[in-house]
Design a protein around this motif. Structure first.
Motif, PDB file in Angstrom:
ATOM      1  N   SER A 121      -9.583  -6.103   5.329  1.00 39.74           N
ATOM      2  CA  SER A 121     -10.124  -4.911   4.667  1.00 39.74           C
ATOM      3  C   SER A 121     -10.061  -3.708   5.603  1.00 39.74           C
ATOM      4  O   SER A 121      -9.815  -2.585   5.163  1.00 39.74           O
ATOM      5  N   ALA A 122     -10.260  -3.931   6.900  1.00 43.21           N
ATOM      6  CA  ALA A 122     -10.210  -2.822   7.854  1.00 43.21           C
ATOM      7  C   ALA A 122      -8.812  -2.210   7.918  1.00 43.21           C
ATOM      8  O   ALA A 122      -8.661  -0.976   7.975  1.00 43.21           O
ATOM      9  N   VAL A 123      -7.780  -3.050   7.879  1.00 41.24           N
ATOM     10  CA  VAL A 123      -6.412  -2.541   7.931  1.00 41.24           C
ATOM     11  C   VAL A 123      -6.070  -1.815   6.634  1.00 41.24           C
ATOM     12  O   VAL A 123      -5.392  -0.777   6.646  1.00 41.24           O
ATOM     13  N   ILE A 124      -6.538  -2.327   5.501  1.00 45.69           N
ATOM     14  CA  ILE A 124      -6.306  -1.651   4.223  1.00 45.69           C
ATOM     15  C   ILE A 124      -6.924  -0.260   4.252  1.00 45.69           C
ATOM     16  O   ILE A 124      -6.285   0.737   3.870  1.00 45.69           O
ATOM     17  N   VAL A 125      -8.168  -0.164   4.703  1.00 48.70           N
ATOM     18  CA  VAL A 125      -8.835   1.138   4.792  1.00 48.70           C
ATOM     19  C   VAL A 125      -8.068   2.054   5.737  1.00 48.70           C
ATOM     20  O   VAL A 125      -7.887   3.257   5.460  1.00 48.70           O
ATOM     21  N   LEU A 126      -7.586   1.508   6.846  1.00 51.69           N
ATOM     22  CA  LEU A 126      -6.839   2.315   7.818  1.00 51.69           C
ATOM     23  C   LEU A 126      -5.563   2.882   7.202  1.00 51.69           C
ATOM     24  O   LEU A 126      -5.245   4.067   7.381  1.00 51.69           O
ATOM     25  N   ILE A 127      -4.826   2.050   6.468  1.00 53.11           N
ATOM     26  CA  ILE A 127      -3.573   2.518   5.874  1.00 53.11           C
ATOM     27  C   ILE A 127      -3.833   3.574   4.813  1.00 53.11           C
ATOM     28  O   ILE A 127      -3.131   4.601   4.739  1.00 53.11           O
TER      29      ILE A 127
ATOM     30  N   LEU B 237       0.819  -1.213   0.000  1.00 50.83           N
ATOM     31  CA  LEU B 237       0.000   0.000   0.000  1.00 50.83           C
ATOM     32  C   LEU B 237       0.851   1.261   0.000  1.00 50.83           C
ATOM     33  O   LEU B 237       0.313   2.367  -0.159  1.00 50.83           O
ATOM     34  N   GLY B 238       2.151   1.118   0.158  1.00 48.42           N
ATOM     35  CA  GLY B 238       3.024   2.262  -0.001  1.00 48.42           C
ATOM     36  C   GLY B 238       2.889   2.888  -1.377  1.00 48.42           C
ATOM     37  O   GLY B 238       3.105   4.098  -1.539  1.00 48.42           O
TER      38      GLY B 238
END
Length: 373
Positions: A271-277, A76-77
């Motif tokens: 999905s929650a961690v992806i949204v957070l990042i 996700l960087g």
């Protein structure tokens, strides 16, 4: 990765009286760039399978039984990079003619890129290196940065992101730089590209996908919107652009990167961690835009920003070579190998910056900026 520089644009006469536009280099943005590059490096070294497993000798899941799951989010960087790129390209393109914009982008991108391509080709040609080099013809095509649309083998695995950057530059140049940058024109650019990208995805038309990049457009547009916020923090339209871009961006990130846990999967991305990042990426650039990180005005952040692009170019394939030499050759522990590999790639990036970029970038810019005779 990106041609992110922090040069200042000319003042925009369309700004309102309550503008918060500030002068000076945004050093915190340089730090964010390097952080995003390190996220991608973490992913390439310990957050995926494939060739990196050959470097370690076994899957990174065995090398980092707990951390590999978190390393997998490092990809996700790239999305964070695209937000930063939208901000900086809008900043650097403001007040420039097309020729100056082109010269600036080419001079920023090409010297380190050509050097990285040459280094990877040379290293992969060594008999002791197990990775297969690309064919000579494909290696030459890679020098143009157009290997992706031509279907040639890539010398640098990360060059797919440069192809996305080039398409963004072209769209921004045609829609904003050529007619002349102004707040109204930039707002219209964002307001036009966003629904067009959504329509392109719904239409499932390859040409539209190629030009409008629906999966990456929200991040570039969001960065452009944040630059408008930087110029005027009370610009309601700019905040609307940022909000819509964040909503669409997190959707695309989850759609592209989430996968359910399973025996064949390298890791499970929540999905929650992806949204957070994604949210943290937007928030970090917003903090820079609003001046919340102006206190981070340390000189070493400028150095960090200068190392980011060459580090991003060389870290993946050459890093795998270093991992194999240190871990399988010298039998160093995984954590030590990981740290030394990152350090060695940063050192190589510093050498490229000092020996290649510093002398070549101003010369190439001057050459491309010289008037035709």
């Amino acid at each position: 990765m990106t041609s992110l520089t922090a040069g200042r644009p000319a003042h925009d006469t369309t700004l309102r009286p309550h503008t918060s536009h500030r002068q000076g280099r945004l050093r915190a943005l340089d730090g964010l760039r390097l952080l995003a590059a390190l996220m991608v490096a973490v992913y390439h070294y310990g957050g995926r399978g494939g060739e990196v497993a050959e470097a370690w000798g076994t899957s990174p899941k065995l090398q980092f039984p707990t951390l590999h799951t978190w390393f997998a989010y490092g990809c996700l960087g790239v999305q964070v990079f695209f937000v930063i790129s939208g901000f900086v390209i809008c900043m650097s393109g403001w007040g420039r003619a097309l020729g100056a914009f082109f010269a600036s982008r080419a001079a920023r991108l090409l010297p380190a890129y050509w050097c990285a391509v040459a280094l990877v080709v040379a290293v992969f040609a060594l008999p002791v290196v197990a990775y297969q080099a690309v064919a000579p013809s494909d290696a030459l095509v890679n020098l143009t940065m157009l290997q992706m649309p031509l279907g040639a083998d890539r010398v640098l695995g990360v060059c797919w992101t440069l192809w996305a950057e080039l398409r963004f530059y072209a769209l921004f140049a045609l829609c904003v730089v050529v007619p002349g940058a102004s707040r109204r024109r930039v707002v219209l650019f964002c307001a036009g590209w966003t629904p067009a990208a959504v329509i392109a995805q719904a239409a499932r038309e390859p040409l539209l996908d190629l030009v409008l990049m629906p999966e990456y457009a929200p991040f570039f547009v969001g960065g452009v919107g944040l630059y408008l916020v930087h110029r005027d923090r009370r610009d309601v339209h700019a905040w609307g652009i940022v909000g819509v871009s964040w909503l669409l961006g997190q959707h695309h990130a989850v759609r592209e990167l989430w996968h359910a846990p399973g025996g064949d999967a390298f890791s499970h991305r929540s999905s929650a961690v992806i949204v957070l990042i994604v949210t943290l990426g937007f928030a970090a650039v917003a903090a820079v835009a609003l001046g919340r990180l102006d206190w981070a005005d340390w000189h070493w952040l400028t150095v960090a920003g200068a190392l980011t692009y060459p580090f991003y170019l060389v870290h993946e394939h050459l890093g795998w070579v270093v991992i194999g030499a240190l871990h399988r050759g010298l039998r160093l522990p995984s954590a030590v190998t990981f740290a030394l590999t990152v350090a060695s790639m940063l050192l190589l990036a510093w050498l490229i910056h000092r020996r290649v970029e510093r002398p070549a970038t101003p010369r190439l810019r001057a050459l491309l900026s010289s008037p035709s005779r």
